[in-house]
Design an enzyme around this catalytic site. Structure first.
Site, PDB file in Angstrom:
ATOM      1  N   TYR A 276      52.456  28.680  -4.865  1.00  0.00           N
ATOM      2  CA  TYR A 276      52.513  27.705  -5.965  1.00  0.00           C
ATOM      3  C   TYR A 276      53.426  26.525  -5.652  1.00  0.00           C
ATOM      4  O   TYR A 276      53.189  25.424  -6.152  1.00  0.00           O
ATOM      5  CB  TYR A 276      52.920  28.392  -7.273  1.00  0.00           C
ATOM      6  CG  TYR A 276      51.751  29.139  -7.902  1.00  0.00           C
ATOM      7  CD1 TYR A 276      50.671  28.441  -8.443  1.00  0.00           C
ATOM      8  CD2 TYR A 276      51.709  30.529  -7.931  1.00  0.00           C
ATOM      9  CE1 TYR A 276      49.586  29.109  -8.990  1.00  0.00           C
ATOM     10  CE2 TYR A 276      50.626  31.207  -8.488  1.00  0.00           C
ATOM     11  CZ  TYR A 276      49.574  30.489  -9.025  1.00  0.00           C
ATOM     12  OH  TYR A 276      48.496  31.137  -9.567  1.00  0.00           O
TER      13      TYR A 276
ATOM     14  N   ARG B 158      36.411  32.381 -16.824  1.00  0.00           N
ATOM     15  CA  ARG B 158      37.540  32.528 -17.745  1.00  0.00           C
ATOM     16  C   ARG B 158      37.115  32.453 -19.205  1.00  0.00           C
ATOM     17  O   ARG B 158      37.729  33.066 -20.075  1.00  0.00           O
ATOM     18  CB  ARG B 158      38.591  31.461 -17.446  1.00  0.00           C
ATOM     19  CG  ARG B 158      39.366  31.703 -16.145  1.00  0.00           C
ATOM     20  CD  ARG B 158      40.094  30.434 -15.750  1.00  0.00           C
ATOM     21  NE  ARG B 158      41.087  30.606 -14.702  1.00  0.00           N
ATOM     22  CZ  ARG B 158      41.735  29.579 -14.143  1.00  0.00           C
ATOM     23  NH1 ARG B 158      41.474  28.336 -14.533  1.00  0.00           N
ATOM     24  NH2 ARG B 158      42.628  29.798 -13.198  1.00  0.00           N
TER      25      ARG B 158
ATOM     26  N   ARG C  26      35.699  25.372  -9.247  1.00  0.00           N
ATOM     27  CA  ARG C  26      36.488  25.081 -10.465  1.00  0.00           C
ATOM     28  C   ARG C  26      35.571  25.052 -11.701  1.00  0.00           C
ATOM     29  O   ARG C  26      35.938  25.533 -12.767  1.00  0.00           O
ATOM     30  CB  ARG C  26      37.207  23.733 -10.350  1.00  0.00           C
ATOM     31  CG  ARG C  26      38.310  23.694  -9.337  1.00  0.00           C
ATOM     32  CD  ARG C  26      39.572  24.396  -9.760  1.00  0.00           C
ATOM     33  NE  ARG C  26      40.392  23.678 -10.698  1.00  0.00           N
ATOM     34  CZ  ARG C  26      41.655  23.981 -10.964  1.00  0.00           C
ATOM     35  NH1 ARG C  26      42.249  24.990 -10.339  1.00  0.00           N
ATOM     36  NH2 ARG C  26      42.345  23.312 -11.844  1.00  0.00           N
TER      37      ARG C  26
ATOM     38  N   GLU D 254      46.562  26.072   1.109  1.00  0.00           N
ATOM     39  CA  GLU D 254      46.590  27.441   0.567  1.00  0.00           C
ATOM     40  C   GLU D 254      45.915  28.430   1.512  1.00  0.00           C
ATOM     41  O   GLU D 254      46.414  29.537   1.725  1.00  0.00           O
ATOM     42  CB  GLU D 254      45.878  27.481  -0.793  1.00  0.00           C
ATOM     43  CG  GLU D 254      46.659  26.781  -1.894  1.00  0.00           C
ATOM     44  CD  GLU D 254      45.910  26.751  -3.216  1.00  0.00           C
ATOM     45  OE1 GLU D 254      46.488  26.246  -4.195  1.00  0.00           O
ATOM     46  OE2 GLU D 254      44.753  27.202  -3.288  1.00  0.00           O
TER      47      GLU D 254
ATOM     48  N   LYS E 246      42.731  37.746  -9.514  1.00  0.00           N
ATOM     49  CA  LYS E 246      44.092  38.187  -9.818  1.00  0.00           C
ATOM     50  C   LYS E 246      44.080  39.662 -10.253  1.00  0.00           C
ATOM     51  O   LYS E 246      43.012  40.226 -10.548  1.00  0.00           O
ATOM     52  CB  LYS E 246      44.664  37.275 -10.913  1.00  0.00           C
ATOM     53  CG  LYS E 246      44.881  35.809 -10.449  1.00  0.00           C
ATOM     54  CD  LYS E 246      45.277  34.924 -11.618  1.00  0.00           C
ATOM     55  CE  LYS E 246      45.670  33.518 -11.203  1.00  0.00           C
ATOM     56  NZ  LYS E 246      45.911  32.637 -12.369  1.00  0.00           N
TER      57      LYS E 246
ATOM     58  N   ASN F  76      44.262  35.025 -16.605  1.00  0.00           N
ATOM     59  CA  ASN F  76      42.980  34.305 -16.612  1.00  0.00           C
ATOM     60  C   ASN F  76      42.098  34.651 -15.413  1.00  0.00           C
ATOM     61  O   ASN F  76      41.247  33.871 -15.006  1.00  0.00           O
ATOM     62  CB  ASN F  76      43.233  32.802 -16.710  1.00  0.00           C
ATOM     63  CG  ASN F  76      44.139  32.280 -15.602  1.00  0.00           C
ATOM     64  OD1 ASN F  76      44.481  33.027 -14.682  1.00  0.00           O
ATOM     65  ND2 ASN F  76      44.511  31.022 -15.674  1.00  0.00           N
TER      66      ASN F  76
ATOM     67  N   HIS G   1      42.519  32.581  -9.466  1.00  0.00           N
ATOM     68  CA  HIS G   1      43.102  31.331  -8.967  1.00  0.00           C
ATOM     69  C   HIS G   1      42.024  30.628  -8.162  1.00  0.00           C
ATOM     70  O   HIS G   1      41.341  31.259  -7.339  1.00  0.00           O
ATOM     71  CB  HIS G   1      44.302  31.568  -8.046  1.00  0.00           C
ATOM     72  CG  HIS G   1      44.633  30.314  -7.273  1.00  0.00           C
ATOM     73  ND1 HIS G   1      45.326  29.274  -7.839  1.00  0.00           N
ATOM     74  CD2 HIS G   1      44.279  29.907  -6.027  1.00  0.00           C
ATOM     75  CE1 HIS G   1      45.400  28.279  -6.959  1.00  0.00           C
ATOM     76  NE2 HIS G   1      44.773  28.633  -5.857  1.00  0.00           N
TER      77      HIS G   1
ATOM     78  N   THR H 298      42.135  26.465 -17.418  1.00  0.00           N
ATOM     79  CA  THR H 298      43.229  27.426 -17.239  1.00  0.00           C
ATOM     80  C   THR H 298      43.367  28.457 -18.362  1.00  0.00           C
ATOM     81  O   THR H 298      43.613  29.633 -18.110  1.00  0.00           O
ATOM     82  CB  THR H 298      44.557  26.640 -17.108  1.00  0.00           C
ATOM     83  OG1 THR H 298      44.412  25.699 -16.046  1.00  0.00           O
ATOM     84  CG2 THR H 298      45.731  27.554 -16.827  1.00  0.00           C
TER      85      THR H 298
HETATM   86  N1  UDP Z   1      49.935  29.424 -16.494  1.00  0.00           N
HETATM   87  C1  UDP Z   1      50.722  30.001 -17.499  1.00  0.00           C
HETATM   88  N2  UDP Z   1      51.103  29.243 -18.572  1.00  0.00           N
HETATM   89  C2  UDP Z   1      50.745  27.937 -18.692  1.00  0.00           C
HETATM   90  C3  UDP Z   1      49.948  27.344 -17.669  1.00  0.00           C
HETATM   91  C4  UDP Z   1      49.567  28.131 -16.591  1.00  0.00           C
HETATM   92  O1  UDP Z   1      51.058  31.174 -17.430  1.00  0.00           O
HETATM   93  O2  UDP Z   1      51.112  27.299 -19.677  1.00  0.00           O
HETATM   94  C5  UDP Z   1      49.521  30.254 -15.339  1.00  0.00           C
HETATM   95  C6  UDP Z   1      48.027  30.616 -15.337  1.00  0.00           C
HETATM   96  O3  UDP Z   1      47.884  31.959 -14.875  1.00  0.00           O
HETATM   97  C7  UDP Z   1      47.467  29.626 -14.335  1.00  0.00           C
HETATM   98  C8  UDP Z   1      48.619  29.500 -13.344  1.00  0.00           C
HETATM   99  O4  UDP Z   1      49.779  29.528 -14.164  1.00  0.00           O
HETATM  100  O5  UDP Z   1      46.270  30.076 -13.748  1.00  0.00           O
HETATM  101  C9  UDP Z   1      48.639  28.258 -12.497  1.00  0.00           C
HETATM  102  O6  UDP Z   1      48.609  27.122 -13.337  1.00  0.00           O
HETATM  103  P1  UDP Z   1      47.671  25.861 -12.995  1.00  0.00           P
HETATM  104  O7  UDP Z   1      48.089  24.743 -13.889  1.00  0.00           O
HETATM  105  O8  UDP Z   1      47.680  25.610 -11.530  1.00  0.00           O
HETATM  106  O9  UDP Z   1      46.234  26.382 -13.508  1.00  0.00           O
HETATM  107  P2  UDP Z   1      44.892  26.761 -12.708  1.00  0.00           P
HETATM  108  O10 UDP Z   1      44.781  25.822 -11.539  1.00  0.00           O
HETATM  109  O11 UDP Z   1      45.030  28.205 -12.311  1.00  0.00           O
HETATM  110  O12 UDP Z   1      43.784  26.558 -13.723  1.00  0.00           O
HETATM  111 MG    MG Z   2      46.224  25.310 -10.072  1.00  0.00          MG
END
Ligand code: UDP
Ligand code: MG
Length: 202
Positions: A55, A137, A120, A171, A15, A157, A160, A126
């Site tokens: 998304y 992260r 992952r 995706e 990102k 973070n 993605h 996250t």
């Molecule tokens: N995010 C956020 N606030 C939250 C949860 C997620 O801003 O409370 C953002 C964060 O940048 C995250 C993205 O939304 O990477 C996508 O969320 P997801 O639950 O898909 O998390 P990821 O798969 O990226 O761990």
């Molecule tokens: Mg996600």
């Protein structure tokens, strides 16, 4: 090579904060040394439309991300700013559109055994505050859901990474044309996957 098992692909984005923190090399290194194969790579600033499409492709994502945010407030005994998970998800989507289109990102496709799970694991959870030590992260940044909410922005973070193989395939289609996915063999695949491992000794 003796082994033709199908391999998984996964999408990774570095990102804009990862690019601005000069972490491109460090992050690629962490994925590359697992043995996963890089089969797609590009560098550009995505449009807000592409980010939204990305998304919203997974039907359950809005609610799931909203629930993730709500759970983090509950865990810390803080008052919830939103109780409806979908509304909370929609607010997060708006912040993500701004975050991911703020500057260039590195988009990559990695391929190999259990690519989604391996990526992952290395990426970490996250929220950087609670991501495991040893993960990208967890080691390389410091944001939290509560600070991001106070400032009305997305959690920064760095990465993605697709959440499942099904999500990954969808995706990858929106970030890469089929012709941009490179089909080739890595020499090390003989050691990682060949069933006999009998080509080593002279
Ligand atoms: N995010 C956020 N606030 C939250 C949860 C997620 O801003 O409370 C953002 C964060 O940048 C995250 C993205 O939304 O990477 C996508 O969320 P997801 O639950 O898909 O998390 P990821 O798969 O990226 O761990
Ligand atoms: Mg996600």
């Amino acid at each position: 090579m003796k082994n033709n098992r199908p391999q998984e692909k996964t999408l990774v984005l570095i990102k804009p904060d990862g690019v601005q923190r000069s972490l491109i090399g460090e992050i690629i290194h962490r994925y590359e040394r697992t043995g996963l194969k890089l089969v797609g790579l590009k560098f550009f600033t995505p449009s807000t439309k592409l980010v939204e499409q990305h998304y919203l492709m997974d039907k359950g994502w809005l609610e799931a991300v909203g629930n993730k945010s709500i759970a983090s407030y509950k865990k810390r005994g803080k008052k919830l700013p939103f109780s409806d998970s979908k509304k909370c998800g929609l607010r997060i989507l708006e912040t993500l559109k701004k975050y991911l289109s703020a500057g260039p990102v590195v988009a990559m496709v990695w391929q190999g055994n259990e690519a989604v799970g391996i990526v992952r694991k290395i990426t970490g959870g996250t929220e950087p505050l609670t991501s495991d030590v040893g993960t990208i992260r967890g080691d390389l940044t410091l944001d939290s859901i509560i600070l991001a909410d106070i400032d009305g922005r997305a959690v920064r973070n760095l990465i993605h990474a697709s959440g499942s193989s099904e999500e990954a395939n969808k995706e990858i289609k929106i970030w890469f044309k089929p012709s941009e996915i490179v089909k080739y063999r890595l020499v090390q695949e003989e050691v990682l996957y060949d069933v006999d491992l009998n080509g080593i000794m002279e």
